[in-house]
Design an enzyme around this catalytic site. Sequence first.
Site, PDB file in Angstrom:
ATOM      1  N   ASN A   4      46.848  63.144  43.403  1.00  0.00           N
ATOM      2  CA  ASN A   4      47.435  61.878  42.935  1.00  0.00           C
ATOM      3  C   ASN A   4      48.456  62.225  41.864  1.00  0.00           C
ATOM      4  O   ASN A   4      48.208  63.124  41.061  1.00  0.00           O
ATOM      5  CB  ASN A   4      46.380  60.967  42.292  1.00  0.00           C
ATOM      6  CG  ASN A   4      45.390  60.431  43.292  1.00  0.00           C
ATOM      7  OD1 ASN A   4      45.534  60.647  44.481  1.00  0.00           O
ATOM      8  ND2 ASN A   4      44.383  59.735  42.801  1.00  0.00           N
ATOM      9  N   LYS A  30      46.275  48.620  42.976  1.00  0.00           N
ATOM     10  CA  LYS A  30      45.481  48.000  41.906  1.00  0.00           C
ATOM     11  C   LYS A  30      45.792  48.632  40.559  1.00  0.00           C
ATOM     12  O   LYS A  30      45.974  47.943  39.570  1.00  0.00           O
ATOM     13  CB  LYS A  30      43.984  48.134  42.229  1.00  0.00           C
ATOM     14  CG  LYS A  30      43.058  47.505  41.189  1.00  0.00           C
ATOM     15  CD  LYS A  30      43.230  45.995  41.140  1.00  0.00           C
ATOM     16  CE  LYS A  30      42.379  45.350  40.071  1.00  0.00           C
ATOM     17  NZ  LYS A  30      42.800  43.967  39.798  1.00  0.00           N
ATOM     18  N   TRP A  48      49.274  56.578  48.645  1.00  0.00           N
ATOM     19  CA  TRP A  48      50.265  55.523  48.435  1.00  0.00           C
ATOM     20  C   TRP A  48      51.586  56.270  48.274  1.00  0.00           C
ATOM     21  O   TRP A  48      51.780  56.973  47.277  1.00  0.00           O
ATOM     22  CB  TRP A  48      49.905  54.741  47.176  1.00  0.00           C
ATOM     23  CG  TRP A  48      50.667  53.469  46.966  1.00  0.00           C
ATOM     24  CD1 TRP A  48      50.362  52.240  47.470  1.00  0.00           C
ATOM     25  CD2 TRP A  48      51.842  53.290  46.168  1.00  0.00           C
ATOM     26  NE1 TRP A  48      51.267  51.314  47.035  1.00  0.00           N
ATOM     27  CE2 TRP A  48      52.186  51.924  46.239  1.00  0.00           C
ATOM     28  CE3 TRP A  48      52.642  54.145  45.410  1.00  0.00           C
ATOM     29  CZ2 TRP A  48      53.290  51.398  45.577  1.00  0.00           C
ATOM     30  CZ3 TRP A  48      53.747  53.620  44.746  1.00  0.00           C
ATOM     31  CH2 TRP A  48      54.058  52.252  44.840  1.00  0.00           C
ATOM     32  N   GLU A 107      52.062  33.550  35.019  1.00  0.00           N
ATOM     33  CA  GLU A 107      50.916  34.150  35.705  1.00  0.00           C
ATOM     34  C   GLU A 107      50.655  33.444  37.051  1.00  0.00           C
ATOM     35  O   GLU A 107      50.366  34.101  38.052  1.00  0.00           O
ATOM     36  CB  GLU A 107      49.690  34.091  34.776  1.00  0.00           C
ATOM     37  CG  GLU A 107      48.385  34.591  35.363  1.00  0.00           C
ATOM     38  CD  GLU A 107      48.409  36.029  35.867  1.00  0.00           C
ATOM     39  OE1 GLU A 107      49.387  36.741  35.633  1.00  0.00           O
ATOM     40  OE2 GLU A 107      47.445  36.417  36.534  1.00  0.00           O
ATOM     41  N   GLU A 149      52.426  37.641  44.697  1.00  0.00           N
ATOM     42  CA  GLU A 149      51.863  38.933  45.087  1.00  0.00           C
ATOM     43  C   GLU A 149      50.909  38.841  46.270  1.00  0.00           C
ATOM     44  O   GLU A 149      50.809  39.782  47.042  1.00  0.00           O
ATOM     45  CB  GLU A 149      51.219  39.675  43.903  1.00  0.00           C
ATOM     46  CG  GLU A 149      49.971  39.082  43.340  1.00  0.00           C
ATOM     47  CD  GLU A 149      49.417  39.902  42.174  1.00  0.00           C
ATOM     48  OE1 GLU A 149      49.555  41.123  42.151  1.00  0.00           O
ATOM     49  OE2 GLU A 149      48.815  39.274  41.279  1.00  0.00           O
ATOM     50  N   ARG A 182      42.547  50.099  45.744  1.00  0.00           N
ATOM     51  CA  ARG A 182      43.615  50.634  44.906  1.00  0.00           C
ATOM     52  C   ARG A 182      44.978  50.554  45.595  1.00  0.00           C
ATOM     53  O   ARG A 182      46.006  50.650  44.932  1.00  0.00           O
ATOM     54  CB  ARG A 182      43.322  52.100  44.555  1.00  0.00           C
ATOM     55  CG  ARG A 182      42.094  52.268  43.696  1.00  0.00           C
ATOM     56  CD  ARG A 182      41.680  53.718  43.628  1.00  0.00           C
ATOM     57  NE  ARG A 182      42.612  54.528  42.874  1.00  0.00           N
ATOM     58  CZ  ARG A 182      42.524  54.786  41.588  1.00  0.00           C
ATOM     59  NH1 ARG A 182      41.531  54.273  40.887  1.00  0.00           N
ATOM     60  NH2 ARG A 182      43.401  55.543  40.977  1.00  0.00           N
TER      61      ARG A 182
HETATM   62  O1  M6R Z   1      45.511  47.689  35.041  1.00  0.00           O
HETATM   63  P1  M6R Z   1      46.599  46.960  34.300  1.00  0.00           P
HETATM   64  O2  M6R Z   1      46.117  45.707  33.689  1.00  0.00           O
HETATM   65  O3  M6R Z   1      47.308  47.843  33.319  1.00  0.00           O
HETATM   66  O4  M6R Z   1      47.641  46.588  35.426  1.00  0.00           O
HETATM   67  C1  M6R Z   1      48.849  45.972  35.111  1.00  0.00           C
HETATM   68  C2  M6R Z   1      49.485  45.369  36.345  1.00  0.00           C
HETATM   69  O5  M6R Z   1      49.751  46.356  37.298  1.00  0.00           O
HETATM   70  C3  M6R Z   1      48.588  44.312  36.992  1.00  0.00           C
HETATM   71  O6  M6R Z   1      48.236  43.309  36.080  1.00  0.00           O
HETATM   72  C4  M6R Z   1      49.294  43.663  38.189  1.00  0.00           C
HETATM   73  O7  M6R Z   1      50.392  42.926  37.765  1.00  0.00           O
HETATM   74  C5  M6R Z   1      48.314  42.810  38.988  1.00  0.00           C
HETATM   75  N1  M6R Z   1      48.446  43.093  40.387  1.00  0.00           N
HETATM   76  C6  M6R Z   1      48.523  41.360  38.820  1.00  0.00           C
HETATM   77  O8  M6R Z   1      47.664  40.587  39.567  1.00  0.00           O
END
Ligand code: M6R
Length: 612
Positions: free
Chosen positions: A99, A607, A73, A485, A492, A27
């Site tokens: 959290n 995450k 975090w 994408e 990232e 996470r």
């Molecule tokens: O859990 P989610 O799909 O809502 O998350 C959205 C974004 O935080 C997530 O897609 C993020 O951009 C990823 N790290 C991309 O790889």
Amino acid sequence: MCGIVAYTGYKQAHPILIKGLQRLEYRGYDSAGISLLDGKVYTYKTKGKVSELESFIKNKHLKGSLGIAHTRWATHGEPNQKNAHPHFSQTKSLSIIHNGIIENYVTLKEELTARGYLFESDTDTEVLVNLIEDIRINEKVLLDEAVRIALCQVVGAYAIVILSDEHPNTLIAARKGSPLVVGIGDDEFFLASDATPIIEYTKNVVYLEDEEIAILTRGEELKITTITNQEKTPYIQKLEWNLSELEKGGYDHFMLKEIYEQPRSIRDSMRGRLNPITGNISLGGIIDYEQKLINANRIIIIACGTSWHAGLVGEYLFEDIARIPVEVEYASEFRYRNPIIGENDVIIAISQSGETADTLAAIELAKKKGATILGICNVVGSSIARVTHAGSYTHAGPEIGVASTKAFTAQVTVLTLMALRLAQIKGTIPKARFMQMLQELDRIPEKVERLLQNNGTTEIIAQKYKDVNNFLYLGRGYNFPVALEGALKLKEISYIHAEGYPAAEMKHGPIALIDENMPVVFIAPHHGIYEKVVSNIQEVKARKGKIIAIVTEGDTIVRNLADYVIEIPATEEFLIPILASIPLQKLAYHMAVLRGCNVDMPRNLAKSVTVE
Ligand code: M6R
């Protein structure tokens, strides 16, 4: 983001808590800590990884069958030992993990300071635990009542777990806007921010709802009340995921394992929903909303990050195939710009985790304005899955790598099924053509399998370009979101700056960046505007840019222009995003590995982003 694990039962808590923290590492976090109750509260915390916490506590007092543990975090205050959780109250009687963010903590802190409280950390959490203690002492109430009263004064989001040296078998937990799952074992309870630390001990779980308080006492039934003091009957659900899905299974990284799982995860996203022989598509979760969708003024897709990119592919799919107008919005922008939404709009919220704070807030806003909200989530029982009116799960299985891979292709698969189903009801596609489209969709998992067998090229390309500072990704039509994408994946996990653009937009600015040092990834398979993309490739070549192209098997035109090509199997245009995104995931993966980056847990990233 932050991770919570807690245990009360007949076993030693410490190994369960440490293993739980390890399961939650994906996470994202920057410090870790643990409190154990054994007569008194023993608390240990460190900056850095769970492994550092493990070394730090090696020769410490680790007894106790009740405990709480946390990965933090940082939001308030630096990521250091002082600010790491658990935090304790001034008398050291209470210990808390949290959290979320207490928005009015400054005011609460001033009031407590005026009453003589001193604070050791910069956190909002330490304010909350002292508020609870203050109420408990001054109002002479039991701990659960003090928690309830305190939470009524709190503005913001929280998932908390508290232990007290006066209650050797009891944990008190509460949530609002931040997930918390209770695991029910035999004479033991588990708590965690998601089910991953719980799966190996029990499949029976209760997902707490917002503003619920849970009292977990060993030897007693789970008790749930609300912060307005109403009793609730716990709704026990069975976990579907298996422990093996949470392990690397022989791969070096979760991300690689998840890339290679895609033939299975895409198949699972279609399982029982698509019959290419009868032409039947059935998405049980949204069956009652099909008419609403085809009569909608428009569909608004809300999401963040990779899920937003899947939403963009959805826009092309719904408009092209089902002829329904679509807008795609970043949830974080949508929620603050006073959007115009009516009862005849249908919102589709896309989220892997189902916990993204901005997406949740955007849903709440649209709900208040009377829109119908459907969800596309991967995590069963997640907050978004529960607050939406209906939805379809993606069934990709647990995604542990921070970089989303199999969740993306599963989201696009579900959006494709939805678009085809709506096209079928509306009759926007002739029957014979519709059957062809279904049959080709059914062949996609097999094509992904073939594509994944073609090893080597992405690694060679990564070797060549691993030291560059910039990358450009270009695509048109359905492949524009794929370009976005691909660029997101690269930045990232490898920390290389990458931009995604519609290929034709290049002329309006980014072309100034092109020189012999700029690698440009073109998504250029055979489709309607292939020739236009070839022209864009020529434009880059004329300026000495390096060309890496995703092409259809057998392509010769682009092959003659490009420095490197990666072939994907031929397919229908509307299915290209599923295939074309996979080599881009592999390219980003190899670049990150060669640059020595932490692929599964990239710096600064979480995450599931449970704060805004
Ligand atoms: O859990 P989610 O799909 O809502 O998350 C959205 C974004 O935080 C997530 O897609 C993020 O951009 C990823 N790290 C991309 O790889």
